[in-house]
Design an enzyme around this catalytic site. Structure first.
Site, PDB file in Angstrom:
ATOM      1  N   GLU A   1       9.917  15.225   0.625  1.00  0.00           N
ATOM      2  CA  GLU A   1       9.472  16.500   1.233  1.00  0.00           C
ATOM      3  C   GLU A   1       7.993  16.447   1.633  1.00  0.00           C
ATOM      4  O   GLU A   1       7.259  17.416   1.472  1.00  0.00           O
ATOM      5  CB  GLU A   1       9.792  17.673   0.307  1.00  0.00           C
ATOM      6  CG  GLU A   1      11.280  17.702   0.004  1.00  0.00           C
ATOM      7  CD  GLU A   1      11.862  19.055  -0.303  1.00  0.00           C
ATOM      8  OE1 GLU A   1      11.204  20.056  -0.032  1.00  0.00           O
ATOM      9  OE2 GLU A   1      12.999  19.078  -0.797  1.00  0.00           O
TER      10      GLU A   1
HETATM   11  C1  LIG Z   1      15.622   9.809  -3.261  1.00  0.00           C
HETATM   12  C2  LIG Z   1      15.201  10.176  -1.874  1.00  0.00           C
HETATM   13  C3  LIG Z   1      15.797  11.232  -1.233  1.00  0.00           C
HETATM   14  C4  LIG Z   1      15.434  11.569   0.066  1.00  0.00           C
HETATM   15  N1  LIG Z   1      16.080  12.597   0.715  1.00  0.00           N
HETATM   16  C5  LIG Z   1      15.825  12.829   2.028  1.00  0.00           C
HETATM   17  C6  LIG Z   1      16.605  13.779   2.767  1.00  0.00           C
HETATM   18  O1  LIG Z   1      17.481  14.441   2.228  1.00  0.00           O
HETATM   19  N2  LIG Z   1      16.342  13.919   4.089  1.00  0.00           N
HETATM   20  C7  LIG Z   1      15.367  13.200   4.731  1.00  0.00           C
HETATM   21  O2  LIG Z   1      15.197  13.376   5.928  1.00  0.00           O
HETATM   22  N3  LIG Z   1      14.615  12.298   4.047  1.00  0.00           N
HETATM   23  C8  LIG Z   1      14.829  12.081   2.725  1.00  0.00           C
HETATM   24  N4  LIG Z   1      14.092  11.154   2.029  1.00  0.00           N
HETATM   25  C9  LIG Z   1      13.017  10.438   2.716  1.00  0.00           C
HETATM   26  C10 LIG Z   1      11.638  10.869   2.269  1.00  0.00           C
HETATM   27  O3  LIG Z   1      11.353  12.137   2.784  1.00  0.00           O
HETATM   28  C11 LIG Z   1      10.652   9.788   2.687  1.00  0.00           C
HETATM   29  O4  LIG Z   1      10.831   8.725   1.770  1.00  0.00           O
HETATM   30  C12 LIG Z   1       9.225  10.235   2.708  1.00  0.00           C
HETATM   31  O5  LIG Z   1       9.019  11.136   3.762  1.00  0.00           O
HETATM   32  C13 LIG Z   1       8.230   9.086   2.871  1.00  0.00           C
HETATM   33  O6  LIG Z   1       8.591   8.205   3.861  1.00  0.00           O
HETATM   34  P1  LIG Z   1       8.644   6.632   3.536  1.00  0.00           P
HETATM   35  O7  LIG Z   1       9.355   6.469   2.249  1.00  0.00           O
HETATM   36  O8  LIG Z   1       9.176   5.949   4.725  1.00  0.00           O
HETATM   37  O9  LIG Z   1       7.145   6.239   3.291  1.00  0.00           O
HETATM   38  P2  LIG Z   1       6.053   5.816   4.391  1.00  0.00           P
HETATM   39  O10 LIG Z   1       5.926   6.872   5.395  1.00  0.00           O
HETATM   40  O11 LIG Z   1       6.312   4.430   4.831  1.00  0.00           O
HETATM   41  O12 LIG Z   1       4.745   5.823   3.494  1.00  0.00           O
HETATM   42  C14 LIG Z   1       4.419   4.772   2.585  1.00  0.00           C
HETATM   43  C15 LIG Z   1       3.118   5.140   1.881  1.00  0.00           C
HETATM   44  O13 LIG Z   1       2.090   5.266   2.845  1.00  0.00           O
HETATM   45  C16 LIG Z   1       1.502   6.538   2.793  1.00  0.00           C
HETATM   46  N5  LIG Z   1       1.177   6.985   4.143  1.00  0.00           N
HETATM   47  C17 LIG Z   1       1.948   6.953   5.247  1.00  0.00           C
HETATM   48  N6  LIG Z   1       1.281   7.477   6.287  1.00  0.00           N
HETATM   49  C18 LIG Z   1       0.069   7.855   5.813  1.00  0.00           C
HETATM   50  C19 LIG Z   1      -1.065   8.482   6.369  1.00  0.00           C
HETATM   51  N7  LIG Z   1      -1.113   8.854   7.638  1.00  0.00           N
HETATM   52  N8  LIG Z   1      -2.117   8.719   5.566  1.00  0.00           N
HETATM   53  C20 LIG Z   1      -2.102   8.384   4.261  1.00  0.00           C
HETATM   54  N9  LIG Z   1      -1.062   7.801   3.675  1.00  0.00           N
HETATM   55  C21 LIG Z   1       0.021   7.552   4.435  1.00  0.00           C
HETATM   56  C22 LIG Z   1       2.562   7.432   2.158  1.00  0.00           C
HETATM   57  O14 LIG Z   1       2.000   8.573   1.549  1.00  0.00           O
HETATM   58  C23 LIG Z   1       3.173   6.474   1.146  1.00  0.00           C
HETATM   59  O15 LIG Z   1       2.389   6.429  -0.001  1.00  0.00           O
HETATM   60  C24 LIG Z   1      14.423  10.827   0.718  1.00  0.00           C
HETATM   61  C25 LIG Z   1      13.794   9.776   0.063  1.00  0.00           C
HETATM   62  C26 LIG Z   1      14.182   9.435  -1.207  1.00  0.00           C
HETATM   63  C27 LIG Z   1      13.509   8.273  -1.882  1.00  0.00           C
END
Ligand SMILES: Cc1cc2nc3c(=O)[nH]c(=O)nc-3n(C[C@H](O)[C@H](O)[C@H](O)COP(=O)(O)OP(=O)(O)OC[C@H]3O[C@@H](n4cnc5c(N)ncnc54)[C@H](O)[C@@H]3O)c2cc1C
Length: 596
Positions: free
Chosen positions: A404
């Site tokens: 979220e």
């Molecule tokens: C168990 C689980 C359930 C989920 N359920 C849903 C769901 O129901 N629907 C849905 O749509 N998604 C869902 N998600 C996805 C979730 O919302 C994403 O994992 C989350 O938005 C982060 O994206 P990412 O994991 O690709 O991390 P990334 O975006 O790749 O980020 C990796 C790291 O880099 C940091 N980062 C990235 N960009 C920046 C920036 N500009 N500045 C500073 N730091 C940054 C992030 O904070 C993080 O620490 C789920 C994920 C999990 C693990």
């Protein structure tokens, strides 16, 4: 007077908008701060009745240990929760839901989350985000068609935004919905880590659509309802996760899925805003859920601390254990106060609340993470064993900092949204890079400068008097006023230093977000405690307890704030960035003690 000058001159605290937002101007939105929005007798009755029912059901039916081991949430539990109305908390009564307001919704969510993280995740994904776009944006027909089934739990919902290459950068999604020009769209793409994926029958799917403007084609995001049974919808294997293992998380594939235009949710091309608004409310219930989790851990840890004897004493008598229990209670009280000040204000009509919900999510998720860490430490060896619930709760709660909106993204959102208003004022003064028209007209700017100088002087002297707190909290309130002034100045100085480049400087953004969170903590707790102190029906013992916690919270929040504030001018940002570059480039630590 120009409209911009009028904007600078108007008292932002009078608006029915964000309390957190007004802090960026060094102001307190008093009408939305005090009195603290306590539950009315009617709200109390509904919340008690419902939470007792949830509690009775959970005690008899939810076996978290078994669900975690089996990675399975039994159908009967979903049906049982649905029969209590828990699948339609915010759905209007005429459409089969309970039609609860934000405060009761959050209180019930906290109750559920206190029992089990997987159940809370399933229910949150269903209604806090899964069909929230339908509630917010759906037309009458769509609502009538879907909401009764969703509220009864006959159909479960999911929210599909994330993709393999689009996590935090949600705008970059690739799933496409192509207009077939015959009243249908064809959706093709892949969504990743979708909670309730496979279980749900109703999917709010965010896709790119093409839009023609002035003869040019551009891509925007739109939201579509996709049904599980539509040809071309398929699912990946259930993910094996660190925590919330019983909740379903799967990839969802769309292979040329034909969707009628009647399934478009809201306006075409406005999907990004729709998604952000959905996540906005989702973050609030997530913060509330964290309160439920903290209460559970505190109950376990205090029981253990009382009963475990070492060195001939109960460990609850040792100062370093006491410090943990007190911190755990204080973090719970602080988060709870922020969540319910926010929900109360949303009920009062505050319409600009995305900073509040982001603060509740970030602060709440980190508070819970600290609380389970301290709980684990108090339980020590027992805590580490699977026989006890601490390690599962620890695994379950870690996700709250990630989904979220990650806490990094949300810190940036809080800071950049908050500085937007003051930056407009500074632009007007020509104090930041975009030279404003005000400077080219010194006479016109004079009034603006006088106002600016007066406001800055007010902020420097912390002259805002907070006259509504309980006398025992006056000292805390005075110190808060001084911090608030310092904060507004720090915001202005940061903007003057970085100008529009603030967007690319995340370390000061993080500090600004951390400072405003601590300010909101203090404001929410002094307001709540004052209201409790003024309530004749509250016992002296409870009053003493909340007063002690409030003083402790204010002191620790002040310490954190001052440290962040100091770092605004004396920091190691450049050094940190360089160390990080070296680490990233060399692929790790890059040193070995045997080398030199
Ligand atoms: C168990 C689980 C359930 C989920 N359920 C849903 C769901 O129901 N629907 C849905 O749509 N998604 C869902 N998600 C996805 C979730 O919302 C994403 O994992 C989350 O938005 C982060 O994206 P990412 O994991 O690709 O991390 P990334 O975006 O790749 O980020 C990796 C790291 O880099 C940091 N980062 C990235 N960009 C920046 C920036 N500009 N500045 C500073 N730091 C940054 C992030 O904070 C993080 O620490 C789920 C994920 C999990 C693990």
């Amino acid at each position: 007077m120009s409209t911009k000058e009028a904007k600078i001159k108007e008292d932002k605290s009078d608006e029915m908008n964000s309390v957190v937002g007004s802090l960026f101007y060094g102001q307190i939105n008093k009408s939305l701060t005090f009195p603290f929005p306590q539950f009315t007798s009617e709200q109390k009755e509904i919340a008690r009745e419902m939470s007792n029912a949830v509690s009775a059901f959970a005690k008899d039916n939810i076996n978290s240990e078994k669900m975690d081991i089996e990675s399975h949430l039994p159908k009967e539990i979903i049906e049982g929760l649905a029969s209590l109305g828990l699948c339609g908390l915010a759905v209007p009564e005429e459409l089969g839901g309970l039609g609860l307001d934000y405060s009761i919704y959050c209180r019930l969510f906290a109750e559920i989350a206190g029992y089990d993280g997987s159940v809370a995740t399933m229910l949150g994904a269903h209604q806090s985000i899964g069909y929230r776009a339908l509630i917010n944006e759906g037309n009458e027909e769509q609502k009538k068609k879907w909401l009764p089934k969703l509220a009864s739990g006959e159909v479960i919902a999911a929210f599909c935004l994330t993709e393999p290459a689009s996590g935090s950068d949600a705008y970059s999604i690739k799933t496409k919905a192509v207009d077939n020009k015959n009243g249908t769209y064809t959706i093709t793409g892949q969504k990743l880590w979708i909670t309730n994926g496979g279980l749900a029958g109703f999917y709010s799917v965010f896709c790119k659509t093409e839009h023609e403007e002035n003869g040019k084609i551009s891509e925007k995001i739109s939201c579509f309802i996709v049904e599980k049974d539509m040809p071309g919808v398929s699912f990946g294997e259930k993910e094996s996760k660190m925590g919330i293992r019983a909740s379903e998380t799967r990839a969802v594939y769309f292979d040329k899925v034909i969707v009628p235009k009647e399934n478009i949710l809201g306006e075409l091309g406005k999907g990004f805003k729709i998604a952000m608004n959905v996540l906005n409310s989702g973050r609030l219930s997530l913060g509330a859920g964290c309160v439920g989790g903290m209460k559970t851990v505190l109950a376990l840890a205090s029981e253990h601390a009382k009963n475990r004897k070492q060195f001939g004493k109960s460990i609850a008598e040792f100062g370093l254990v006491q410090e943990k229990l007190a911190k755990m209670a204080a973090l719970t009280y602080a988060t709870e106060s922020m969540v319910y000040l926010s929900t109360g204000n949303m009920i009062r009509g505050m319409n600009d609340y995305y900073m509040e919900t982001a603060v509740c999510k970030v602060y709440g998720s980190e508070a819970l993470w600290n609380v389970i860490d301290m709980g684990m430490q108090i339980a020590a060896g027992n805590g580490y064993m699977k026989e006890y619930p601490y390690e599962r709760i620890m695994r379950d709660t870690r996700i709250n900092l990630i989904f979220e909106g990650t806490n990094e993204i949300l810190r940036a959102l809080i800071a950049l949204s908050g500085v937007r208003g003051p930056s407009e004022d500074l632009k007007e003064l020509g104090k930041i890079s975009e030279v404003s028209s005000a400077l080219s007209d010194p006479i016109k700017s004079l009034g603006v400068y006088t106002k600016f100088a007066r406001k800055r002087l007010n902020n420097m002297t912390g002259s805002q008097k907070i006259d509504w707190v309980h006398p025992e909290l006056q000292d805390q309130a005075d110190k808060f006023a001084s911090m608030l002034g310092k904060f507004a100045i720090a915001v202005e100085d940061t903007l003057i230093k970085y100008g529009k480049n603030i967007i690319d400087n995340e370390m000061p953004q993080g500090r600004i977000a951390n400072m405003v969170m601590e300010l909101y903590v203090i404001l929410a707790t002094i307001s709540r405690t004052t209201t409790i102190m003024n309530d004749a029906s509250v016992s002296t013992e409870k009053k003493d307890y909340v007063m002690k916690m409030t003083k402790y919270i204010c002191k620790t929040a002040r310490q954190k704030f001052m440290q962040e504030n100091k770092m605004m001018t004396k920091n190691y940002d450049k050094t940190i960035a360089k160390i990080s570059d070296i680490v990233a480039n060399q692929g790790g630590y890059g040193l070995d003690i045997i080398d030199f």
